[in-house]
Design a protein around this motif. Structure first.
Motif, PDB file in Angstrom:
ATOM      1  N   PHE A 153       0.846  -1.183   0.000  1.00 27.27           N
ATOM      2  CA  PHE A 153       0.000   0.000   0.000  1.00 27.27           C
ATOM      3  C   PHE A 153       0.892   1.247   0.000  1.00 27.27           C
ATOM      4  CE2 PHE A 153      -3.371  -2.454   2.692  1.00 27.27           C
ATOM      5  CZ  PHE A 153      -3.707  -3.205   1.579  1.00 27.27           C
ATOM      6  N   PRO A 154       1.006   1.942  -1.130  1.00 29.06           N
ATOM      7  CA  PRO A 154       1.830   3.157  -1.178  1.00 29.06           C
ATOM      8  C   PRO A 154       1.332   4.222  -0.200  1.00 29.06           C
ATOM      9  CG  PRO A 154       1.267   2.408  -3.385  1.00 29.06           C
ATOM     10  CD  PRO A 154       0.430   1.611  -2.440  1.00 29.06           C
ATOM     11  N   ILE A 155       2.275   4.902   0.432  1.00 23.90           N
ATOM     12  CA  ILE A 155       1.947   5.943   1.409  1.00 23.90           C
ATOM     13  C   ILE A 155       1.876   7.318   0.748  1.00 23.90           C
ATOM     14  CG2 ILE A 155       2.753   7.099   3.516  1.00 23.90           C
ATOM     15  CD1 ILE A 155       4.060   4.420   4.283  1.00 23.90           C
ATOM     16  N   GLY A 156       2.729   7.528  -0.257  1.00 22.72           N
ATOM     17  CA  GLY A 156       2.761   8.828  -0.914  1.00 22.72           C
ATOM     18  C   GLY A 156       4.041   9.593  -0.663  1.00 22.72           C
ATOM     19  N   ASP A 157       4.930   9.024   0.135  1.00 23.02           N
ATOM     20  CA  ASP A 157       6.211   9.687   0.433  1.00 23.02           C
ATOM     21  C   ASP A 157       7.384   8.884  -0.132  1.00 23.02           C
ATOM     22  OD1 ASP A 157       6.207   7.468   2.069  1.00 23.02           O
ATOM     23  OD2 ASP A 157       6.456   8.564   3.952  1.00 23.02           O
ATOM     24  N   GLY A 158       7.104   8.021  -1.113  1.00 16.69           N
ATOM     25  CA  GLY A 158       8.144   7.169  -1.680  1.00 16.69           C
ATOM     26  C   GLY A 158       8.226   5.802  -1.048  1.00 16.69           C
ATOM     27  N   ARG A 159       7.449   5.588   0.019  1.00 15.16           N
ATOM     28  CA  ARG A 159       7.441   4.302   0.686  1.00 15.16           C
ATOM     29  C   ARG A 159       6.087   3.625   0.506  1.00 15.16           C
ATOM     30  NH1 ARG A 159       8.051   5.033   6.683  1.00 15.16           N
ATOM     31  NH2 ARG A 159       6.614   6.775   6.238  1.00 15.16           N
ATOM     32  N   ALA A 160       6.064   2.331   0.818  1.00 17.12           N
ATOM     33  CA  ALA A 160       4.816   1.577   0.857  1.00 17.12           C
ATOM     34  C   ALA A 160       4.819   0.708   2.104  1.00 17.12           C
ATOM     35  CB  ALA A 160       4.666   0.709  -0.387  1.00 17.12           C
ATOM     36  N   ASN A 161       3.642   0.517   2.665  1.00 17.50           N
ATOM     37  CA  ASN A 161       3.468  -0.471   3.720  1.00 17.50           C
ATOM     38  C   ASN A 161       3.348  -1.822   3.028  1.00 17.50           C
ATOM     39  OD1 ASN A 161       1.960  -2.347   5.481  1.00 17.50           O
ATOM     40  ND2 ASN A 161       1.779  -0.607   6.860  1.00 17.50           N
ATOM     41  N   VAL A 162       4.240  -2.745   3.346  1.00 11.70           N
ATOM     42  CA  VAL A 162       4.231  -4.070   2.726  1.00 11.70           C
ATOM     43  C   VAL A 162       4.126  -5.119   3.816  1.00 11.70           C
ATOM     44  CG1 VAL A 162       5.575  -3.303   0.724  1.00 11.70           C
ATOM     45  CG2 VAL A 162       6.753  -4.261   2.725  1.00 11.70           C
ATOM     46  N   GLY A 163       3.520  -6.252   3.471  1.00 15.63           N
ATOM     47  CA  GLY A 163       3.414  -7.289   4.486  1.00 15.63           C
ATOM     48  C   GLY A 163       2.842  -8.575   3.941  1.00 15.63           C
ATOM     49  N   TYR A 164       2.743  -9.536   4.836  1.00 21.98           N
ATOM     50  CA  TYR A 164       2.234 -10.875   4.493  1.00 21.98           C
ATOM     51  C   TYR A 164       1.523 -11.433   5.709  1.00 21.98           C
ATOM     52  CZ  TYR A 164       2.310 -15.934   3.629  1.00 21.98           C
ATOM     53  OH  TYR A 164       1.968 -17.252   3.475  1.00 21.98           O
ATOM     54  N   GLY A 165       0.355 -12.049   5.488  1.00 22.29           N
ATOM     55  CA  GLY A 165      -0.391 -12.661   6.572  1.00 22.29           C
ATOM     56  C   GLY A 165      -0.901 -14.032   6.186  1.00 22.29           C
TER      57      GLY A 165
END
Length: 386
Positions: free
Chosen positions: A196-208
């Motif tokens: 999920f892109p944040i908008g500041d060049g980063r993204a929240n990434v994960g696995y469940g």
């Protein structure tokens, strides 16, 4: 004596404090074991339905400064993909920011915030006593997956198959137009990864992954994330944290007498997407209002309000989760959503909001369901079937 004490100051707790104040509670105490701002392991996704609840509570700045995510890309277990504009944009706001904004709004509305770790809950003739020192007419337990208030009501944690474990971190955002990405697994289903892109060049990434009896190690969670998000270099992922997700397919009773549960403490996590922010806000607001209006019988009023607002949806999402145990059926749903925008919207509403299944969607999905092969006609000499 406090009118309402809320244990846990995450989205459910802040919404409960706001709901109690708006329902007329004069003295509302909001407790949390941490100071704010603080991090919280989560996908950070804020769906449009969550913003609807916040607007009802008078909170209008929760996603300020973060760009909207206009689309969602969903990849099925078999590799099929659907990418369409969302009915309404979503946002990705780190919980360090989002939760602090909600707490600030609750305090501005008149709630008192105090750092305190609750260890003991007693129901008394007058209401509730916490740790032998804090008394209240009603109590809202919004203290997450490991809820102390839930344990005090006699409810254990969710069993396997109704409890997931996820790991999240932050990585450079994938190239291309901004969109939410959810990739489901074909090998360890039910499981999925997200970016999920944040908008500041980063993204929240994960696995469940849903727990099924065997323990999940950090290494296996990271392997799952790497397999489903090959564009994410594990070496670039920072702030990795794991967290449990108590799924809504196994919920305890909403409360008893003056004590009620909200959010993760009530196992309000969408079983298909892992979304919990909308559920937390909606249930928290309802819990706080019920606690303020009829403290001694808060559980009865809250259960009725929760049933009226989310009951049908929760039944439909449980049915969806049961159907989705079959990866081929998820692939069929992805295919149907790719052909039909109305099916796509139904899937989104079920996973991110308070939507329901309908006959049209089921019929569209059925088109892609694999048909069993007909067995050969038995010969005359074959033994009769019993």
């Amino acid at each position: 004596m406090w009118d309402v004490v809320v244990v846990g100051a995450g989205p459910a707790g802040a919404a409960a404090a706001l709901g109690a104040r708006r329902a007329g509670a004069a003295r509302v105490l909001l407790l949390d074991r941490s100071d704010f701002p603080r991090d919280k392991a989560c996908g950070d996704g804020i769906a449009a339905h969550a913003l609807d609840v916040l607007a009802e509570l008078g909170v209008t700045d929760a996603v300020d400064g973060y760009p909207p995510l206009p689309a969602l890309r969903l990849v099925g277990p078999g590799g099929g993909t659907v990418a369409r504009p969302l009915p309404r944009p979503a946002y990705t706001v780190p919980r360090r920011v989002f939760d602090a904004r909600l707490v600030r709004a609750a305090v501005a509305a008149g709630a008192e915030l105090r750092r305190h770790t609750v260890r003991r809950v007693e129901v008394t003739a007058e209401g509730v006593l916490l740790d032998g020192e804090l008394s209240a007419r009603a109590l809202v337990g919004a203290d997450g997956a490991g809820s102390v208030v839930r344990r005090a009501l006699g409810h254990p944690v969710n069993p396997d198959r109704h409890l997931a474990l996820a790991i999240r971190g932050y990585a450079p955002a994938p190239p291309g137009p901004p969109e939410q990405l959810i990739v489901t697994s074909g090998t360890r289903w039910p499981a999925y990864a997200w970016a999920f892109p944040i908008g500041d060049g980063r993204a929240n990434v994960g696995y469940g992954e849903v727990l099924r009896g065997d323990p999940l190690s950090r290494a296996r969670l990271l392997e799952g994330m790497a397999a489903l998000l090959p564009g994410v270099d594990p070496a670039t992922v920072t702030d990795l944290r794991a967290h449990h997700l108590p799924l809504s397919t196994h919920r305890p009773t909403p409360g008893r007498g003056p004590v009620v549960l909200a959010g993760d403490a009530l196992s309000l996590i969408n079983p298909f997407t892992g979304e919990g922010i909308f559920y937390a806000l909606r249930s928290g607001a309802l819990a706080g209002a019920a606690a303020a209006r009829a403290p001694a019988d808060a559980a009865r009023g809250y259960a009725a309000a929760l049933r009226a607002r989310l009951g049908v949806h929760l039944r439909h999402s449980s049915v969806t989760a049961w159907l989705a145990r079959r990866p081929w059926l998820v692939d069929a749903a992805v295919g149907a959503a790719g052909r039909d925008e109305r099916v796509y919207r139904t899937v989104v509403e079920l996973g991110l909001g308070d939507g329901r299944l309908d006959a049209r969607t089921l019929a569209a999905i059925a088109v892609d369901v694999p048909r069993p092969r007909r067995s050969a006609r038995p010969s005359r000499d074959a033994p009769p079937r019993r």
